[in-house]
Design an enzyme around this catalytic site. Structure first.
Site, short mmCIF file in Angstrom:
data_model
loop_
_atom_site.label_atom_id
_atom_site.label_comp_id
_atom_site.label_asym_id
_atom_site.label_seq_id
_atom_site.Cartn_x
_atom_site.Cartn_y
_atom_site.Cartn_z
N ASP A 1 0.82 -1.21 0.00
CA ASP A 1 0.00 0.00 0.00
C ASP A 1 0.86 1.26 0.00
O ASP A 1 2.02 1.25 0.42
CB ASP A 1 -0.90 0.03 1.24
CG ASP A 1 -2.20 -0.73 1.02
OD1 ASP A 1 -2.46 -1.18 -0.10
OD2 ASP A 1 -2.96 -0.86 2.01
N LYS B 1 -3.34 2.64 -2.18
CA LYS B 1 -4.64 2.77 -1.51
C LYS B 1 -4.53 3.91 -0.52
O LYS B 1 -3.89 3.82 0.52
CB LYS B 1 -5.00 1.48 -0.76
CG LYS B 1 -5.15 0.25 -1.63
CD LYS B 1 -6.37 0.31 -2.52
CE LYS B 1 -7.65 0.15 -1.76
NZ LYS B 1 -8.83 0.12 -2.66
N MET C 1 -9.02 9.42 8.71
CA MET C 1 -9.51 9.90 7.42
C MET C 1 -10.60 10.96 7.59
O MET C 1 -11.61 10.95 6.91
CB MET C 1 -10.03 8.72 6.58
CG MET C 1 -8.94 7.72 6.22
SD MET C 1 -9.58 6.21 5.44
CE MET C 1 -10.11 5.28 6.89
#
Length: 257
Positions: free
Chosen positions: A36, A58, A174
Site C-alpha cells: 500500500d 490505496k 480519514m
C-alpha cells in the site's frame, strides 16, 4: 507462512522500527509483496531481493488501485504457489480492509494469516505524549473513520459526541477532508472548549501536529495546512497539551517532544 498462502501484514504507521518481529519474518519469507501507499519506504528493506514487489496504491481521497483487482491478484499468485504478503499501513484489521480480503481469500480455499501492526491512531496519541485512555480523563476509546462508504453509511457525529462526553476519547481516521461537518456534528454534544489535536504522518520524520479546541478544529486544519494521512484526536486526554498551547509553548507545529 505456508507456500501458496497469503499473510496480511500490518506495517505500522511508517517508522520501520515499529514493525513486529513476526512482520519482519513474513516480509523476508515473501516471494510476492503487494504494498500500500502508506507503507513506510524503510519497511521494504526487509524484503528479499528476488521478491516481486507490486505497489497497489490505496489512500483515501486519491486515485487507488481497485480493491477487486487487488483481491484477484492475491488469489492468482497464491494459487500459483507464491508466498504472498499483503503489506498494509497500520493494522490490517483497523480500517485496512483486511476483513474483506480475508473473507475473499478463504472463500477461494486459500490459507490466510494476519500479523497485527501498530495502528495510526495509537501512533498519533503516542507521538503527542498522551494516552488513549486515562484513569482520570478517559475510560475508553472510540476508533472511527471519517470517510463513510456512501450516504447511507454516514456517521451521526452528535451520537458519537454524546458517547465521548461520557469520558471516551475519539480517534478519527480519514477525517480531515470532512473536518467541517464532523466538527459541527461533535459540537452538538461536546462543549466548544473540548481539547483536540491533529497529527499528520505520525511516527515519520516529517510528522506535524497542531493542538486546539473543538470550536476551532476546522480552522486548525486549514490554517496549519494539515492533510492526509492524518489522525484527529478529541477528548480530555489532551487537556495538558491544550493548556500548554494556550501558554504559548511550541505545540502548534512540528514533531511532538
Amino acid at each position: 507462512m505456508n507456500p501458496g498462502g497469503v499473510t496480511l501484514v500490518g506495517a505500522g504507521p511508517g517508522d520501520p522500527e515499529l514493525l513486529t518481529l513476526k512482520a519482519i519474518r513474513a516480509i523476508r519469507a515473501a516471494t510476492v509483496l503487494l504494498v500500500d501507499d502508506l507503507v513506510g519506504a524503510g519497511v521494504l528493506r526487509y524484503a528479499r531481493r528476488s521478491a516481486r514487489v507490486v505497489h497497489v496504491g490505496k489512500r483515501g481521497g486519491c486515485a487507488s488501485t481497485p480493491q477487486a483487482f487487488i483481491e484477484k491478484l492475491m488469489t492468482a499468485e497464491a494459487l500459483k504457489g507464491e508466498r504472498v504478503v499483503r503489506l498494509k499501513g497500520g493494522d490490517p484489521f483497523v480500517f485496512g480492509r483486511g476483513g474483506e480480503e480475508a473473507e475473499h481469500l478463504r472463500a477461494q480455499g486459500i490459507a490466510v494469516e494476519v500479523v497485527n501492526g501498530i495502528t495510526a491512531g495509537l501512533a498519533a496519541t503516542t507521538a503527542l505524549g498522551v494516552p488513549m485512555t486515562h484513569r482520570d480523563h478517559a475510560h475508553g476509546v472510540i476508533l472511527v473513520t471519517g470517510h463513510a462508504r456512501g450516504e447511507e453509511a454516514a456517521l451521526h457525529w452528535p451520537t458519537l459526541a454524546a458517547a465521548a462526553a461520557q469520558g471516551l476519547t475519539l480517534v478519527i481516521y480519514m477525517g480531515v477532508s470532512s473536518v467541517g461537518a464532523l466538527q459541527q456534528g461533535l459540537l452538538g454534544a461536546l462543549p466548544p472548549h473540548t481539547p483536540v489535536a491533529v497529527v499528520q504522518q505520525a511516527s515519520l520524520p516529517q510528522q506535524r501536529h497542531a493542538v486546539g479546541t473543538l470550536a476551532g478544529l476546522a480552522g486548525l486544519v486549514t490554517g496549519q495546512g494539515l492533510g492526509s494521512p492524518a489522525i484527529i484526536v478529541v477528548g480530555d486526554v489532551l487537556r495538558g497539551l491544550h493548556h500548554a498551547s494556550l501558554a504559548g509553548q511550541p505545540m502548534q507545529h512540528g514533531r511532538a517532544a
